[in-house]
Design a protein around this motif. Structure first.
Motif, PDB file in Angstrom:
ATOM      1  N   GLN A 142      34.335  46.691  40.460  1.00  0.00           N
ATOM      2  CA  GLN A 142      34.379  45.347  41.033  1.00  0.00           C
ATOM      3  C   GLN A 142      35.623  45.143  41.904  1.00  0.00           C
ATOM      4  O   GLN A 142      35.546  44.526  42.967  1.00  0.00           O
ATOM      5  CB  GLN A 142      34.329  44.295  39.918  1.00  0.00           C
ATOM      6  CG  GLN A 142      33.025  44.269  39.156  1.00  0.00           C
ATOM      7  CD  GLN A 142      31.847  43.857  40.020  1.00  0.00           C
ATOM      8  OE1 GLN A 142      31.968  43.040  40.924  1.00  0.00           O
ATOM      9  NE2 GLN A 142      30.697  44.439  39.753  1.00  0.00           N
ATOM     10  N   VAL A 143      36.762  45.642  41.460  1.00  0.00           N
ATOM     11  CA  VAL A 143      37.996  45.518  42.242  1.00  0.00           C
ATOM     12  C   VAL A 143      37.863  46.278  43.557  1.00  0.00           C
ATOM     13  O   VAL A 143      38.199  45.769  44.631  1.00  0.00           O
ATOM     14  CB  VAL A 143      39.223  45.998  41.426  1.00  0.00           C
ATOM     15  CG1 VAL A 143      40.444  46.168  42.304  1.00  0.00           C
ATOM     16  CG2 VAL A 143      39.514  45.010  40.297  1.00  0.00           C
TER      17      VAL A 143
ATOM     18  N   ALA B 289      35.520  44.446  45.870  1.00  0.00           N
ATOM     19  CA  ALA B 289      36.124  43.225  46.417  1.00  0.00           C
ATOM     20  C   ALA B 289      37.013  43.547  47.611  1.00  0.00           C
ATOM     21  O   ALA B 289      36.978  42.845  48.630  1.00  0.00           O
ATOM     22  CB  ALA B 289      36.912  42.494  45.334  1.00  0.00           C
TER      23      ALA B 289
ATOM     24  N   GLU C 110      43.901  41.230  38.250  1.00  0.00           N
ATOM     25  CA  GLU C 110      44.038  39.846  38.716  1.00  0.00           C
ATOM     26  C   GLU C 110      44.858  39.765  39.999  1.00  0.00           C
ATOM     27  O   GLU C 110      44.508  39.028  40.920  1.00  0.00           O
ATOM     28  CB  GLU C 110      44.704  38.978  37.644  1.00  0.00           C
ATOM     29  CG  GLU C 110      43.815  38.661  36.481  1.00  0.00           C
ATOM     30  CD  GLU C 110      44.541  37.885  35.395  1.00  0.00           C
ATOM     31  OE1 GLU C 110      43.890  37.040  34.777  1.00  0.00           O
ATOM     32  OE2 GLU C 110      45.749  38.127  35.164  1.00  0.00           O
TER      33      GLU C 110
ATOM     34  N   LEU D  73      42.765  41.188  42.923  1.00  0.00           N
ATOM     35  CA  LEU D  73      41.690  40.267  43.291  1.00  0.00           C
ATOM     36  C   LEU D  73      42.228  38.995  43.947  1.00  0.00           C
ATOM     37  O   LEU D  73      41.570  38.412  44.813  1.00  0.00           O
ATOM     38  CB  LEU D  73      40.828  39.931  42.080  1.00  0.00           C
ATOM     39  CG  LEU D  73      39.982  41.107  41.572  1.00  0.00           C
ATOM     40  CD1 LEU D  73      39.313  40.747  40.261  1.00  0.00           C
ATOM     41  CD2 LEU D  73      38.959  41.519  42.616  1.00  0.00           C
TER      42      LEU D  73
ATOM     43  N   MET E  80      39.786  36.081  44.999  1.00  0.00           N
ATOM     44  CA  MET E  80      38.876  36.135  43.853  1.00  0.00           C
ATOM     45  C   MET E  80      39.676  36.093  42.567  1.00  0.00           C
ATOM     46  O   MET E  80      40.889  36.293  42.568  1.00  0.00           O
ATOM     47  CB  MET E  80      38.033  37.415  43.893  1.00  0.00           C
ATOM     48  CG  MET E  80      37.098  37.485  45.055  1.00  0.00           C
ATOM     49  SD  MET E  80      36.157  39.019  44.951  1.00  0.00           S
ATOM     50  CE  MET E  80      35.027  38.774  46.306  1.00  0.00           C
TER      51      MET E  80
END
Length: 80
Positions: A16-17, A20, A58, A61, A66
């Motif tokens: 996902q990272v 993104a 975190e 993102l 995000m």
């Protein structure tokens, strides 16, 4: 939903990272520069050769606007 082992959850976080960054058109080199990391270390976190903590996920993102959302789902089949 089936159980997700920590390794599977961490692998999904890495995917996902990476996605993104790709979606927003930010290279790993650019992200590393903005985060004050070496490109090598960021690449290692994303590819699994170094730990990717929630803290670093975190921060990465946040560069692309995000955030991480963690949800719990109760498996009703386990109650029967």
């Amino acid at each position: 939903m089936t159980d997700i082992s920590p390794s599977a959850a961490e692998k999904e976080l890495r995917v996902q990272v990476s996605a993104a960054l790709l979606l927003r058109g930010i290279s790993q080199a650019e992200a590393a520069r903005r985060l004050g990391l070496s490109n090598k270390h960021l690449n290692q976190m994303i590819t699994g050769r170094a730990p990717l903590s929630l803290h670093w996920a975190e921060r990465i993102l946040a560069l692309v606007g995000m955030r991480i959302v963690i949800g719990l789902q109760h498996d009703l089949e386990e109650q029967r």
